[in-house]
Design a protein around this motif. Structure first.
Motif, mmCIF file in Angstrom:
data_model
loop_
_atom_site.group_PDB
_atom_site.id
_atom_site.type_symbol
_atom_site.label_atom_id
_atom_site.label_comp_id
_atom_site.label_asym_id
_atom_site.label_seq_id
_atom_site.Cartn_x
_atom_site.Cartn_y
_atom_site.Cartn_z
ATOM 1 N N VAL A 82 36.057 6.828 51.712
ATOM 2 C CA VAL A 82 34.627 7.141 51.628
ATOM 3 C C VAL A 82 34.405 8.576 51.173
ATOM 4 O O VAL A 82 33.611 8.844 50.260
ATOM 5 C CB VAL A 82 33.943 6.893 52.990
ATOM 6 C CG1 VAL A 82 32.517 7.439 52.983
ATOM 7 C CG2 VAL A 82 33.933 5.403 53.315
ATOM 8 N N THR A 83 35.113 9.529 51.787
ATOM 9 C CA THR A 83 34.876 10.924 51.432
ATOM 10 C C THR A 83 35.468 11.271 50.064
ATOM 11 O O THR A 83 34.960 12.172 49.385
ATOM 12 C CB THR A 83 35.440 11.864 52.511
ATOM 13 O OG1 THR A 83 36.821 11.551 52.745
ATOM 14 C CG2 THR A 83 34.657 11.719 53.801
ATOM 15 N N MET A 196 44.536 11.305 66.803
ATOM 16 C CA MET A 196 43.250 11.886 66.451
ATOM 17 C C MET A 196 43.413 12.955 65.376
ATOM 18 O O MET A 196 42.559 13.100 64.493
ATOM 19 C CB MET A 196 42.575 12.472 67.692
ATOM 20 C CG MET A 196 41.101 12.742 67.502
ATOM 21 S SD MET A 196 40.132 11.241 67.270
ATOM 22 C CE MET A 196 40.119 10.579 68.935
ATOM 23 N N ALA A 197 44.513 13.692 65.415
ATOM 24 C CA ALA A 197 44.771 14.686 64.372
ATOM 25 C C ALA A 197 44.950 14.005 63.021
ATOM 26 O O ALA A 197 44.464 14.493 61.994
ATOM 27 C CB ALA A 197 46.003 15.507 64.725
ATOM 28 N N LEU A 198 45.658 12.872 63.006
ATOM 29 C CA LEU A 198 45.839 12.126 61.761
ATOM 30 C C LEU A 198 44.497 11.654 61.223
ATOM 31 O O LEU A 198 44.218 11.768 60.013
ATOM 32 C CB LEU A 198 46.758 10.921 61.987
ATOM 33 C CG LEU A 198 46.902 9.963 60.801
ATOM 34 C CD1 LEU A 198 47.550 10.670 59.615
ATOM 35 C CD2 LEU A 198 47.731 8.738 61.193
ATOM 36 N N PHE A 199 43.647 11.136 62.096
ATOM 37 C CA PHE A 199 42.345 10.673 61.614
ATOM 38 C C PHE A 199 41.471 11.842 61.157
ATOM 39 O O PHE A 199 40.750 11.745 60.163
ATOM 40 C CB PHE A 199 41.610 9.887 62.700
ATOM 41 C CG PHE A 199 40.213 9.507 62.269
ATOM 42 C CD1 PHE A 199 40.013 8.479 61.369
ATOM 43 C CD2 PHE A 199 39.116 10.213 62.713
ATOM 44 C CE1 PHE A 199 38.743 8.151 60.934
ATOM 45 C CE2 PHE A 199 37.843 9.901 62.289
ATOM 46 C CZ PHE A 199 37.659 8.851 61.401
ATOM 47 N N THR A 200 41.530 12.951 61.877
ATOM 48 C CA THR A 200 40.677 14.086 61.560
ATOM 49 C C THR A 200 40.916 14.602 60.153
ATOM 50 O O THR A 200 39.974 14.965 59.440
ATOM 51 C CB THR A 200 40.913 15.224 62.572
ATOM 52 O OG1 THR A 200 40.561 14.764 63.873
ATOM 53 C CG2 THR A 200 40.068 16.435 62.233
ATOM 54 N N VAL A 201 42.170 14.635 59.722
ATOM 55 C CA VAL A 201 42.461 15.189 58.402
ATOM 56 C C VAL A 201 41.954 14.277 57.292
ATOM 57 O O VAL A 201 41.703 14.735 56.177
ATOM 58 C CB VAL A 201 43.985 15.438 58.248
ATOM 59 C CG1 VAL A 201 44.734 14.140 58.028
ATOM 60 C CG2 VAL A 201 44.261 16.406 57.104
ATOM 61 N N SER A 202 41.739 12.992 57.587
ATOM 62 C CA SER A 202 41.357 12.036 56.543
ATOM 63 C C SER A 202 40.000 12.353 55.916
ATOM 64 O O SER A 202 39.915 12.505 54.687
ATOM 65 C CB SER A 202 41.367 10.613 57.104
ATOM 66 O OG SER A 202 42.640 10.294 57.606
ATOM 67 N N PRO A 203 38.909 12.456 56.684
ATOM 68 C CA PRO A 203 37.633 12.797 56.043
ATOM 69 C C PRO A 203 37.580 14.223 55.527
ATOM 70 O O PRO A 203 36.792 14.527 54.635
ATOM 71 C CB PRO A 203 36.605 12.575 57.161
ATOM 72 C CG PRO A 203 37.372 12.673 58.427
ATOM 73 C CD PRO A 203 38.745 12.165 58.119
ATOM 74 N N PHE A 204 38.416 15.128 56.068
ATOM 75 C CA PHE A 204 38.451 16.489 55.551
ATOM 76 C C PHE A 204 39.136 16.544 54.192
ATOM 77 O O PHE A 204 38.683 17.209 53.265
ATOM 78 C CB PHE A 204 39.199 17.411 56.525
ATOM 79 C CG PHE A 204 38.320 18.022 57.567
ATOM 80 C CD1 PHE A 204 37.103 18.586 57.225
ATOM 81 C CD2 PHE A 204 38.709 18.055 58.895
ATOM 82 C CE1 PHE A 204 36.283 19.171 58.189
ATOM 83 C CE2 PHE A 204 37.900 18.624 59.866
ATOM 84 C CZ PHE A 204 36.692 19.183 59.510
ATOM 85 N N ILE A 205 40.274 15.852 54.070
ATOM 86 C CA ILE A 205 41.062 15.943 52.851
ATOM 87 C C ILE A 205 40.463 15.092 51.733
ATOM 88 O O ILE A 205 40.711 15.344 50.548
ATOM 89 C CB ILE A 205 42.524 15.514 53.131
ATOM 90 C CG1 ILE A 205 43.482 16.102 52.081
ATOM 91 C CG2 ILE A 205 42.669 14.015 53.162
ATOM 92 C CD1 ILE A 205 43.684 17.566 52.202
ATOM 93 N N GLY A 206 39.642 14.102 52.090
ATOM 94 C CA GLY A 206 39.059 13.219 51.084
ATOM 95 C C GLY A 206 38.293 13.947 49.993
ATOM 96 O O GLY A 206 38.524 13.706 48.798
ATOM 97 N N PRO A 207 37.367 14.863 50.332
ATOM 98 C CA PRO A 207 36.630 15.572 49.270
ATOM 99 C C PRO A 207 37.513 16.402 48.358
ATOM 100 O O PRO A 207 37.164 16.643 47.205
ATOM 101 C CB PRO A 207 35.666 16.474 50.065
ATOM 102 C CG PRO A 207 35.504 15.793 51.375
ATOM 103 C CD PRO A 207 36.840 15.173 51.668
ATOM 104 N N ALA A 208 38.677 16.852 48.853
ATOM 105 C CA ALA A 208 39.577 17.630 48.005
ATOM 106 C C ALA A 208 40.419 16.737 47.104
ATOM 107 O O ALA A 208 40.777 17.128 45.989
ATOM 108 C CB ALA A 208 40.485 18.500 48.881
#
Length: 507
Positions: A82-83, A196-208
């Motif tokens: 999505v991101t 939770m750390a694995l999930f957290t990086v997903s929407p952060f890294i998506g825009p990059a």
């Protein structure tokens, strides 16, 4: 007949509060909208044998480790998808201008409208997930995300393209507002930090990563193929959500069990707490009203929201600026411009990798305060981020000259990604802990302001950089982050006093 019940699954979230966005929303659901329900459950169970409980084998925390991690992987890749789609549209702007005869500002709306949809979607996804469960929201939202990507990929004109970009953003928002809850449902306190750390990086890294994907595709074919690739990816995600992710939200599992018992036992007295929950319309009204009330009436929440909004606005501004810095200044081709975003992505990954260190810091703070640390300790990571972010932007500003090697501004962008994640982590965790009674609303209000800034900033990027140049415009952004940098330091000192005078914050 014995009837079983487990405690609310959302209680398992506390151990990983430094991995902010997703866990925060889960804690928001637990501590905000569902807290009263959980307390009522405890009271009723002691006196009512028809109060339905989950047996150990029905508890999502007792699923096999393989099944838990498979679900985490599917949910994380869905959020990443999505991101990624949000920022990838920046590389289709030239194609849509040519095909549809649109202006630059109108073409940029492909990013802006999608992001605005991401900000509004949680206002509906949150209440729906409370009444009908996580899975029905996941499957329905991602199925619609896939279906409504077809009009984007095969749009006959700019109006259709933009309308369905907003709709797809709205549909995809569920994975930014609900998905962290599933991880809290499945893992106990001492286990939750890593998934939770694995999930957290997903929407952060998506825009990059979105520009990286888009750069390679649009370099070698048309802009429509980018969305066709997303159609294939979206379909695979829908299949995986159906096959590998089960319902994990305890109140809904209890509701289903109570219904089965009423039918099998022919006894209408079996019930659960969700049977007395407010209706959907009341939940939606609450989710829309309280966040804006908090923004207007609580100055600390407003300033924290504006801080995170400025940072997200700068991140989405980069999707318009990096093509100027590296495409025009360093003569990168399209796919190389897309790769220039790897610096931000690497910084974000490094930030999430620092989670064990920050957890150790919070453990020491907890011990120092005898198990009851103030919410302000969550701002420690924000202090570091508030210093790193303006430094990285000044670094980026004064290395954008064409005669400076391109790797130097790329390295600056690594620290920008690192600082942004640190700042976001501080804001998200502090809002949840400090505004625990209305945590869900605090996060909803923050999401709305952040996505509004993210939608607006790309619209004036071209004019600002044309007028001020890459050095002046980027230095202006650095100056704004410098002005707001003292915020976590100030709130760390006086936050307790401000909370005491607030009608929303926890004392």
């Amino acid at each position: 007949m014995s009837v079983h019940h487990s405690s609310d699954s959302s209680d398992s979230v506390g151990a990983a509060s430094t991995v902010a966005p997703t866990q925060d929303l889960e804690k928001a659901f637990a501590d905000g909208q569902n807290k009263e329900l959980a307390q009522q459950d405890v009271q009723d169970t002691a006196i009512d044998k028809f109060r339905v409980e989950l047996s150990p084998e029905e508890d999502p925390k007792n699923m096999s480790v393989f099944r838990k991690w498979l679900a985490v992987l599917v949910i994380s890749t869905a959020a990443f998808c999505v991101t990624s789609c949000s920022s990838a549209a920046a590389f289709t702007e030239e194609g849509t201008q040519i095909d549809f005869g649109a202006s630059t500002e109108v073409a940029i709306l492909g990013v802006s409208l999608f992001v605005q949809g991401l900000g509004l979607g949680p206002l509906l996804a949150g209440p729906l997930s409370e009444l009908y469960g996580r899975n029905v929201v996941y499957r329905a939202s991602f199925f619609l995300f896939w279906v409504f990507t077809f009009p984007v990929a095969f749009a006959p004109n700019m109006a259709v393209f933009l309308v369905f970009r907003w709709i797809t953003g709205f549909c995809g928002a569920a994975f930014l507002s609900v998905a962290g809850g599933s991880i809290g449902d499945m893992f106990a306190n001492h286990e939750v930090a890593t998934p939770m750390a694995l999930f957290t990086v997903s929407p952060f890294i998506g825009p990059a990563v979105g520009p990286l994907i888009a750069g390679f595709i649009t370099q070698h074919t048309t802009w429509r193929w980018l969305y066709r690739v997303f159609l294939i990816w979206n379909f695979l995600q829908v299949v995986c959500l159906i096959l590998f992710v089960r319902e994990t939200y305890a109140p809904v599992l209890l509701k289903w069990k109570a219904a089965r018992l009423r039918k099998s036992e022919n006894d209408s007295r079996y019930y659960c707490g969700l049977d007395r929950h407010d209706g959907l319309w009341d939940s939606i009204k609450k989710s829309c009203y309280v966040p804006f009330q908090l923004i207007v009436l609580d100055r600390m929440a407003l300033l924290l929201d504006l801080w995170s909004a400025l940072l997200l606005g700068i991140l989405y501004l980069a999707f318009q600026v990096f093509p100027i810095i590296f495409g025009v200044g360093h003569h990168f081709n399209t796919q190389s411009v897309g790769m220039s975003f790897l610096g931000i992505g690497i910084g974000m990954v490094v930030a999430v990798a620092c989670t064990p260190f920050w957890n150790s810091v919070y453990r020491r703070e907890t011990e120092k305060h005898k198990g009851s640390p103030p919410p302000e300790m969550r701002l420690l990571i924000g202090m570091v981020g508030a210093v790193i972010t303006p430094i990285s932007l000044f670094w980026l500003a004064f290395t954008t000259y064409p005669h400076v090697h391109w790797i130097v501004p790329i390295i600056a962008s690594v620290f920008l990604g690192l600082g942004i994640v640190f700042c976001f982590t501080a804001v998200f965790t502090y809002l949840v802990v400090a505004y625990r009674p209305v945590a869900a609303s605090a996060m909803a209000g923050n999401t709305f302001i952040r996505t509004t800034f993210a939608a607006a900033f790309p619209l004036f990027a071209g004019q600002m950089y044309n007028k001020l140049g890459t050095v002046g415009a980027t230095a202006l952004l650095a100056g704004l982050t410098t002005i707001i940098a003292p915020l976590p330091f100030i709130f760390y000192r006086i936050g307790a006093r401000l909370r005491a005078s607030s009608k929303f914050a926890a004392a």
